[in-house]
Design an enzyme around this catalytic site. Sequence first.
Site, PDB file in Angstrom:
ATOM      1  N   GLY A 200      -1.536   6.587  17.437  1.00 32.73           N
ATOM      2  CA  GLY A 200      -1.318   5.187  17.312  1.00 32.73           C
ATOM      3  C   GLY A 200       0.373   4.829  16.993  1.00 32.73           C
ATOM      4  CG  ASP A 201       1.122   5.180  12.868  1.00 34.38           C
ATOM      5  OD1 ASP A 201       0.534   6.041  13.243  1.00 34.38           O
ATOM      6  OD2 ASP A 201       1.303   4.560  11.878  1.00 34.38           O
TER       7      ASP A 201
END
Length: 108
Positions: free
Chosen positions: A6-7
């Site tokens: 995701g990040d």
Amino acid sequence: VCRYGGDEFVLLLPETPLAGALLTAERIRARFETESVPALAGAGAPVPLRVSCGVASLRDGCRDVAALLDAADAGLYRAKRAGRNRVGTVQEGEGHVAGADHAEGAAP
């Protein structure tokens, strides 16, 4: 460089020893620290950018990519536990966490 979650992103540095990878990660962290992004809809002060990095290195011809990623992930969480905006590693013989309040490349 590739997105890994995701990040989370992975940066591969072929032929780079752990010390060189730590230095590169610290330079990236320090560069992000000098930047900010505007607040949403112009409301409020700009938002500072911060990044935490986990660093790992293949040693002695090891090609276990899963173990390498696990080590980098463990270093990332070590950096976050140390206060975020840090660079961390947990590999053998290393207990390194550096960040905004430490000199570049220096151990705390």
